[in-house]
Design a protein around this motif. Structure first.
Motif, PDB file in Angstrom:
ATOM      1  N   THR A 139       0.823  -1.216   0.000  1.00  0.00           N
ATOM      2  CA  THR A 139       0.000   0.000   0.000  1.00  0.00           C
ATOM      3  C   THR A 139       0.856   1.264   0.000  1.00  0.00           C
ATOM      4  O   THR A 139       0.325   2.370   0.047  1.00  0.00           O
ATOM      5  N   THR A 140       2.173   1.092  -0.028  1.00  0.00           N
ATOM      6  CA  THR A 140       3.148   2.189  -0.006  1.00  0.00           C
ATOM      7  C   THR A 140       2.976   3.082   1.219  1.00  0.00           C
ATOM      8  O   THR A 140       3.177   4.292   1.139  1.00  0.00           O
ATOM      9  N   THR A 141       2.602   2.483   2.339  1.00  0.00           N
ATOM     10  CA  THR A 141       2.437   3.261   3.568  1.00  0.00           C
ATOM     11  C   THR A 141       3.787   3.538   4.228  1.00  0.00           C
ATOM     12  O   THR A 141       4.097   4.671   4.585  1.00  0.00           O
ATOM     13  N   GLY A 142       4.586   2.492   4.404  1.00  0.00           N
ATOM     14  CA  GLY A 142       5.909   2.699   4.983  1.00  0.00           C
ATOM     15  C   GLY A 142       5.975   2.588   6.487  1.00  0.00           C
ATOM     16  O   GLY A 142       7.022   2.839   7.082  1.00  0.00           O
ATOM     17  N   THR A 248       6.128   6.590  -3.576  1.00  0.00           N
ATOM     18  CA  THR A 248       5.762   7.369  -2.389  1.00  0.00           C
ATOM     19  C   THR A 248       5.523   6.435  -1.203  1.00  0.00           C
ATOM     20  O   THR A 248       4.555   6.559  -0.467  1.00  0.00           O
ATOM     21  N   GLY A 249       6.452   5.494  -1.041  1.00  0.00           N
ATOM     22  CA  GLY A 249       6.321   4.491   0.011  1.00  0.00           C
ATOM     23  C   GLY A 249       7.064   4.847   1.282  1.00  0.00           C
ATOM     24  O   GLY A 249       6.511   4.838   2.370  1.00  0.00           O
ATOM     25  N   GLY A 250       8.368   5.121   1.168  1.00  0.00           N
ATOM     26  CA  GLY A 250       9.108   5.570   2.335  1.00  0.00           C
ATOM     27  C   GLY A 250       9.913   4.521   3.067  1.00  0.00           C
ATOM     28  O   GLY A 250      10.633   4.860   4.014  1.00  0.00           O
ATOM     29  N   PHE A 251       9.841   3.240   2.654  1.00  0.00           N
ATOM     30  CA  PHE A 251      10.714   2.256   3.283  1.00  0.00           C
ATOM     31  C   PHE A 251      12.171   2.627   2.979  1.00  0.00           C
ATOM     32  O   PHE A 251      12.522   2.955   1.847  1.00  0.00           O
ATOM     33  N   THR A 344       3.014  11.762   0.695  1.00  0.00           N
ATOM     34  CA  THR A 344       2.786  10.554   1.504  1.00  0.00           C
ATOM     35  C   THR A 344       3.928   9.548   1.372  1.00  0.00           C
ATOM     36  O   THR A 344       3.723   8.344   1.484  1.00  0.00           O
ATOM     37  N   THR A 345       5.147  10.064   1.133  1.00  0.00           N
ATOM     38  CA  THR A 345       6.311   9.181   1.092  1.00  0.00           C
ATOM     39  C   THR A 345       6.766   8.832   2.502  1.00  0.00           C
ATOM     40  O   THR A 345       6.980   7.661   2.820  1.00  0.00           O
ATOM     41  N   GLY A 346       6.936   9.844   3.344  1.00  0.00           N
ATOM     42  CA  GLY A 346       7.185   9.576   4.754  1.00  0.00           C
ATOM     43  C   GLY A 346       8.629   9.376   5.150  1.00  0.00           C
ATOM     44  O   GLY A 346       8.897   8.861   6.237  1.00  0.00           O
ATOM     45  N   TYR A 347       9.583   9.782   4.308  1.00  0.00           N
ATOM     46  CA  TYR A 347      10.980   9.752   4.743  1.00  0.00           C
ATOM     47  C   TYR A 347      11.204  10.775   5.854  1.00  0.00           C
ATOM     48  O   TYR A 347      10.371  11.651   6.091  1.00  0.00           O
ATOM     49  N   ILE A 459      -4.387   5.356   6.942  1.00  0.00           N
ATOM     50  CA  ILE A 459      -5.422   5.518   5.921  1.00  0.00           C
ATOM     51  C   ILE A 459      -4.942   6.445   4.798  1.00  0.00           C
ATOM     52  O   ILE A 459      -5.365   6.323   3.647  1.00  0.00           O
ATOM     53  N   SER A 460      -4.007   7.354   5.119  1.00  0.00           N
ATOM     54  CA  SER A 460      -3.437   8.226   4.097  1.00  0.00           C
ATOM     55  C   SER A 460      -2.195   7.631   3.456  1.00  0.00           C
ATOM     56  O   SER A 460      -1.620   8.222   2.549  1.00  0.00           O
ATOM     57  N   ASN A 461      -1.761   6.468   3.951  1.00  0.00           N
ATOM     58  CA  ASN A 461      -0.590   5.772   3.407  1.00  0.00           C
ATOM     59  C   ASN A 461       0.670   6.622   3.471  1.00  0.00           C
ATOM     60  O   ASN A 461       1.446   6.692   2.514  1.00  0.00           O
ATOM     61  N   VAL A 462       0.874   7.262   4.633  1.00  0.00           N
ATOM     62  CA  VAL A 462       2.054   8.113   4.829  1.00  0.00           C
ATOM     63  C   VAL A 462       3.194   7.338   5.469  1.00  0.00           C
ATOM     64  O   VAL A 462       4.308   7.313   4.972  1.00  0.00           O
TER      65      VAL A 462
END
Length: 512
Positions: A139-142, A248-251, A344-347, A459-462
């Motif tokens: 889901t590219t949440t991270g 835009t996943g952030g792992f 919503t990448t989340g780095y 829910i925002s996949n951040v």
């Protein structure tokens, strides 16, 4: 391009447009085509089996013994996929309800099978944790439950990044890959893009549109990998971060995310590509075709630029005044964190949970807003926000001038009232699910901030939350029940709520 037939397109304000109309009308009297759904799910497992063949190559290159676990996982996916694919449909036509069912069930199946390598390699002992990590990837949440990613085998880290790249690609092409088999249902899924910049296929054939979007995605991923390598990352780190940036996943493959590198060059490369990943890919296609003016006329793009510029400026001033940071450092931190959160990448380059309250509030609002429709970003989407603001403005105008007739427009074209209502309906469902997730997480004796932002970020996949679940921490302390609920919320957010809500609706399972 049928290879990625089970990955959904993330649209703007009217993804649920046909949910209100079709559920009440077109689904009546239509029998569920389970054979075609199972057949499609089998094909999707073949896709996952193909992706599972890449980590063994990484394992062999690094002298690991994990390659067998991935081969076994790929074999299992292939066998089950073949069994499902052998269920031959009597009718090849897929209606909208069948398409939504196929999407929801396929993503659940992908998550369940994608968790197997974590168990077979011994990286995780709990299958719930493995499913959470896999769902967070797809889901590219991270959001992660791993305490130290740097101790993980490179093949596992590559699989984590690969799941995000699969999910990011899928955000753009689910209905584009499915429409050749959907018959009239293709119309409804195409309309699900609603009033955003993409109102129809980019080219006459749906498969051609999918190829264009794939090409843009792959080229940008390759370009970023090269740029990060030039900026100082190793090839392994550069490829992994390119995968998770464009999705835009952030792992990250580092415990402290991008902060590990302490490099302004790497920081600004990621800012540039996360910014591009948050833009509607149809606009990027227009730029490639030389139609730059057409792209710049997009209202949503202008709102995206305005919101991002305003938040960067506000955070920059706040960091300079409250923390005493220099202007260059404040601009860099503000630009990086605002761009990666809004896309919503989340780095993270800094632990923003320690920032002033004003800056943290801005970041939480950016989590809610998200990026543009038709991008790989999550969140509510700017197009929905635009419709709701314009709807509010019209309502106020109607109070002042009761006899005036006004029409909401986007990019100079009128917007159907059903799309406007759809945006409002989506927001209601979004907030209800957000509140339900907050209540569940609060059972783990976390504060309101951690519980609310954890639900919002899922829910925002951040990815990163605040407090005990912040960017320098992880979601491991949560109970198994909270993890499963948040995994479901991540899936709902990634699929724009409707597929899973349709799956959970009792009326869906009735033949008439």
């Amino acid at each position: 391009m049928r290879a990625f037939g089970g990955i959904p397109f993330r649209g703007p304000a009217g993804e649920c447009l046909f949910s209100a109309r079709v559920t009440a009308g077109a689904w009546r009297g239509i029998s569920m085509n389970f054979r075609l759904i199972f057949n499609t799910m089998g094909y999707i497992l073949w896709v996952e089996a193909g992706f599972l063949m890449l980590p063994p190559v990484v394992a062999l290159l690094y002298g690991e013994n994990c390659w067998l676990a991935f081969l076994l996982s790929a074999t299992l996916c292939g066998v089950v996929g073949t069994l499902l694919h052998l269920v031959k449909p009597k009718k090849q036509q897929m209606h909208s309800r069948d398409g939504f069912m196929a999407v929801a069930l396929s993503w659940i199946l992908l998550s369940l099978f994608g968790a197997i390598p974590y168990m077979l390699t011994g990286v995780l002992d709990s299958y719930v944790d493995a499913v959470f990590e896999t769902v967070s990837g797809l889901t590219t949440t991270g959001a992660t439950i791993l305490d130290s990613v740097e101790t993980m085998p490179p093949s596992i880290l590559f699989w984590r990044s690969e799941t995000q790249w699969m999910g990011g690609m899928g955000v753009l092409v689910l209905f584009l890959a499915l429409t050749p088999h959907l018959g009239d249902g293709a119309y409804y899924l195409m309309k699900a893009e609603s009033p955003g910049p993409i109102k129809s296929k980019l080219v006459p054939r749906v498969g051609g549109t999918a190829k264009i979007l794939y090409t843009i995605y792959i080229v940008l991923t390759a370009a970023e990998a090269v740029a990060l390598r030039i900026a100082g990352m190793s090839w392994f780190d550069a490829v992994n971060h390119a995968f998770t940036t464009m999705a835009t996943g952030g792992f990250s493959v580092r415990n402290t995310s991008i902060a590990e590198y302490q490099s302004d060059a790497i920081t600004w490369v990621i800012v540039a590509f996360t910014f591009l990943a948050g833009i509607n890919f149809s606009l990027l296609y227009a730029v490639v075709r030389g139609r730059i003016r057409d792209a710049l006329r997009s209202e949503e793009l202008r709102w995206y630029l305005l919101i991002l510029a305003a938040t960067i400026g506000l955070i920059c001033v706040d960091l300079h005044v409250e923390l005493g940071q220099g202007w260059y450092e404040s601009v860099t931190d503000a630009a990086f964190q605002a761009t990666t959160i809004m896309s919503t990448t989340g780095y993270a380059t800094k632990d923003f949970t320690l920032w002033p309250t004003f800056s943290r509030c801005i970041l939480v609002l950016l989590m809610y807003v998200g990026g543009c429709a038709g991008s790989t970003a999550g969140g509510m989407k700017i197009s929905r926000l635009m419709l709701q603001v314009k709807s509010l403005r019209r309502e106020l105008d109607h109070i002042i001038h009761p006899n005036r007739v006004s029409v909401i427009t986007m990019d100079g074209q009128s917007v159907d009232e059903r799309a406007v209502n759809s945006a409002h309906m989506f927001q209601v469902a979004y907030l209800l699910i957000l509140m339900a997730g907050t209540l569940v997480v609060s059972l783990d004796v976390l504060g309101f901030t951690e519980s609310f932002v954890a639900s919002l970020t899922c829910i925002s996949n951040v990815g990163p939350s605040l407090g005990a679940l912040g960017p320098m921490a992880n979601f491991a302390p949560l109970s198994w029940f909270s993890k499963l609920v948040l995994a479901l919320i991540m899936l709902m957010g990634r699929l724009e709520l409707m597929p899973l809500l349709v799956l959970l609706s009792p009326s869906t399972w009735r033949n008439k």
